[in-house]
Design a protein around this motif. Structure first.
Motif, mmCIF file in Angstrom:
data_model
loop_
_atom_site.group_PDB
_atom_site.id
_atom_site.type_symbol
_atom_site.label_atom_id
_atom_site.label_comp_id
_atom_site.label_asym_id
_atom_site.label_seq_id
_atom_site.Cartn_x
_atom_site.Cartn_y
_atom_site.Cartn_z
ATOM 1 N N ILE A 77 1.931 47.071 -17.972
ATOM 2 C CA ILE A 77 2.009 48.328 -18.719
ATOM 3 C C ILE A 77 1.798 49.543 -17.832
ATOM 4 C CG2 ILE A 77 0.892 49.691 -20.531
ATOM 5 C CD1 ILE A 77 0.265 47.075 -21.951
ATOM 6 N N SER A 78 0.751 49.504 -17.011
ATOM 7 C CA SER A 78 0.361 50.678 -16.240
ATOM 8 C C SER A 78 -0.433 50.239 -15.017
ATOM 9 C CB SER A 78 -0.507 51.591 -17.115
ATOM 10 O OG SER A 78 -1.213 52.526 -16.330
ATOM 11 N N PRO A 79 -0.350 50.981 -13.916
ATOM 12 C CA PRO A 79 -1.176 50.643 -12.754
ATOM 13 C C PRO A 79 -2.658 50.931 -12.989
ATOM 14 C CG PRO A 79 0.032 52.660 -12.349
ATOM 15 C CD PRO A 79 0.530 52.110 -13.660
ATOM 16 N N ASP A 80 -2.960 51.637 -14.087
ATOM 17 C CA ASP A 80 -4.329 52.018 -14.387
ATOM 18 C C ASP A 80 -4.944 51.229 -15.538
ATOM 19 O OD1 ASP A 80 -4.219 53.953 -12.390
ATOM 20 O OD2 ASP A 80 -3.467 55.475 -13.770
ATOM 21 N N TYR A 81 -4.331 50.111 -15.901
ATOM 22 C CA TYR A 81 -4.826 49.351 -17.048
ATOM 23 C C TYR A 81 -4.530 47.866 -16.877
ATOM 24 C CZ TYR A 81 -5.203 47.375 -21.685
ATOM 25 O OH TYR A 81 -5.551 46.576 -22.730
ATOM 26 N N PHE A 101 -9.842 46.686 -17.869
ATOM 27 C CA PHE A 101 -9.967 47.641 -16.771
ATOM 28 C C PHE A 101 -9.175 48.879 -17.146
ATOM 29 C CE2 PHE A 101 -7.858 49.794 -13.319
ATOM 30 C CZ PHE A 101 -8.940 50.204 -12.567
ATOM 31 N N VAL A 102 -9.789 50.045 -16.941
ATOM 32 C CA VAL A 102 -9.106 51.327 -17.139
ATOM 33 C C VAL A 102 -9.527 52.239 -16.000
ATOM 34 C CG1 VAL A 102 -8.821 53.341 -18.631
ATOM 35 C CG2 VAL A 102 -9.077 51.084 -19.644
ATOM 36 N N ALA A 103 -8.563 52.901 -15.376
ATOM 37 C CA ALA A 103 -8.850 53.924 -14.370
ATOM 38 C C ALA A 103 -8.505 55.265 -14.996
ATOM 39 C CB ALA A 103 -8.043 53.691 -13.103
ATOM 40 N N ALA A 104 -9.524 55.968 -15.433
ATOM 41 C CA ALA A 104 -9.323 57.269 -16.079
ATOM 42 C C ALA A 104 -9.246 58.353 -15.011
ATOM 43 C CB ALA A 104 -10.458 57.555 -17.048
ATOM 44 N N THR A 105 -8.290 59.259 -15.182
ATOM 45 C CA THR A 105 -8.153 60.368 -14.249
ATOM 46 C C THR A 105 -9.203 61.417 -14.581
ATOM 47 O OG1 THR A 105 -5.795 59.947 -14.095
ATOM 48 C CG2 THR A 105 -6.557 62.076 -13.297
ATOM 49 N N GLY A 106 -9.979 61.737 -13.581
ATOM 50 C CA GLY A 106 -11.033 62.732 -13.751
ATOM 51 C C GLY A 106 -10.567 64.083 -13.249
ATOM 52 N N SER A 107 -11.493 64.864 -12.771
ATOM 53 C CA SER A 107 -11.128 66.175 -12.238
ATOM 54 C C SER A 107 -10.319 65.995 -10.959
ATOM 55 C CB SER A 107 -12.380 67.001 -11.974
ATOM 56 O OG SER A 107 -13.195 66.350 -11.031
ATOM 57 N N THR A 112 -11.548 57.317 -12.088
ATOM 58 C CA THR A 112 -12.817 56.634 -12.293
ATOM 59 C C THR A 112 -12.534 55.254 -12.865
ATOM 60 O OG1 THR A 112 -13.874 58.747 -12.763
ATOM 61 C CG2 THR A 112 -15.057 56.762 -13.428
ATOM 62 N N PRO A 113 -12.757 54.196 -12.060
ATOM 63 C CA PRO A 113 -12.510 52.838 -12.566
ATOM 64 C C PRO A 113 -13.617 52.385 -13.500
ATOM 65 C CG PRO A 113 -13.341 52.727 -10.334
ATOM 66 C CD PRO A 113 -13.193 54.199 -10.677
ATOM 67 N N LYS A 114 -13.229 51.654 -14.539
ATOM 68 C CA LYS A 114 -14.213 51.140 -15.491
ATOM 69 C C LYS A 114 -13.811 49.718 -15.883
ATOM 70 C CE LYS A 114 -16.967 52.968 -19.129
ATOM 71 N NZ LYS A 114 -17.149 53.982 -20.131
ATOM 72 N N TRP A 115 -14.704 48.760 -15.607
ATOM 73 C CA TRP A 115 -14.490 47.369 -15.977
ATOM 74 C C TRP A 115 -15.435 47.047 -17.127
ATOM 75 C CZ3 TRP A 115 -14.886 49.035 -10.896
ATOM 76 C CH2 TRP A 115 -13.787 48.794 -10.060
ATOM 77 N N ASN A 116 -14.920 46.446 -18.189
ATOM 78 C CA ASN A 116 -15.737 46.072 -19.346
ATOM 79 C C ASN A 116 -15.440 44.630 -19.736
ATOM 80 O OD1 ASN A 116 -16.999 48.676 -20.085
ATOM 81 N ND2 ASN A 116 -14.875 49.302 -20.350
ATOM 82 N N PRO A 136 -13.075 48.096 -5.079
ATOM 83 C CA PRO A 136 -12.968 49.520 -5.362
ATOM 84 C C PRO A 136 -11.682 50.162 -4.848
ATOM 85 C CG PRO A 136 -14.640 49.109 -3.681
ATOM 86 C CD PRO A 136 -14.161 47.775 -4.170
ATOM 87 N N SER A 137 -10.975 49.499 -3.944
ATOM 88 C CA SER A 137 -9.720 50.054 -3.427
ATOM 89 C C SER A 137 -8.516 49.691 -4.296
ATOM 90 C CB SER A 137 -9.461 49.558 -2.003
ATOM 91 O OG SER A 137 -10.512 49.943 -1.155
ATOM 92 N N SER A 138 -8.375 48.391 -4.595
ATOM 93 C CA SER A 138 -7.215 47.927 -5.369
ATOM 94 C C SER A 138 -7.526 47.814 -6.853
ATOM 95 C CB SER A 138 -6.751 46.563 -4.852
ATOM 96 O OG SER A 138 -7.724 45.574 -5.152
#
Length: 148
Positions: A77-81, A101-107, A112-116, A136-138
């Protein structure tokens, strides 16, 4: 007609390249059956079916007592999910696992990566899920899920 076949080939290769470019970070799942009976992988919901379709190799249908199964899941779906939604049963016991996993775009351009993860037991099952590694890189990560 000769030019038609190369066009299809070029389109297919381009589609593969684009698909790989938008793939989310992979999650490596290790399922451990800590029970005394065989555990059965039983996808029911749409998200569980999507997880199965995105798995490589496909999770084993049965995992014997004290056995393990390892596979990787990667969302397209997305490189950030990415997500892994899994369901296993041992008799009347059931465990439903969700790792996201979601990488939310911050400022600025930073992400900001988030694993739940969660494990939901049913029928007296003992279900655990834990993150065992994150990159933390990939943003690739690993989880271990257990059932008893």
């Amino acid at each position: 007609m000769k030019s038609f076949k190369p066009s299809i080939m070029a389109f297919a290769l381009t589609a593969l390249h684009i698909s790989a470019a938008v793939a989310g970070p992979p999650v490596t799942v290790t399922f451990k059956n800590l029970g005394t009976q065989t555990a059965t992988y039983t996808p029911i919901s749409n998200n569980e079916a999507i997880t199965k379709a995105n798995a490589s190799p496909t999770p084993q249908v049965s995992v014997i007592a004290n056995g393990t199964d390892t596979y990787t899941i990667q969302s397209r779906i997305s490189p950030d999910y990415n997500h892994a939604n899994l369901r296993y049963q041992i008799g009347n016991k059931e465990c439903v696992y969700l790792a996201t996993f979601v990488a939310a775009t911050g400022s600025g351009a930073s992400k900001t990566p988030k694993w739940n993860h969660t494990a939901t037991p049913g029928g007296g099952a003992n279900c655990t899920i834990k993150t065992t590694k994150t990159n933390p890189s990939s943003y690739a990560w690993s989880v271990e899920i257990t059932m008893k």
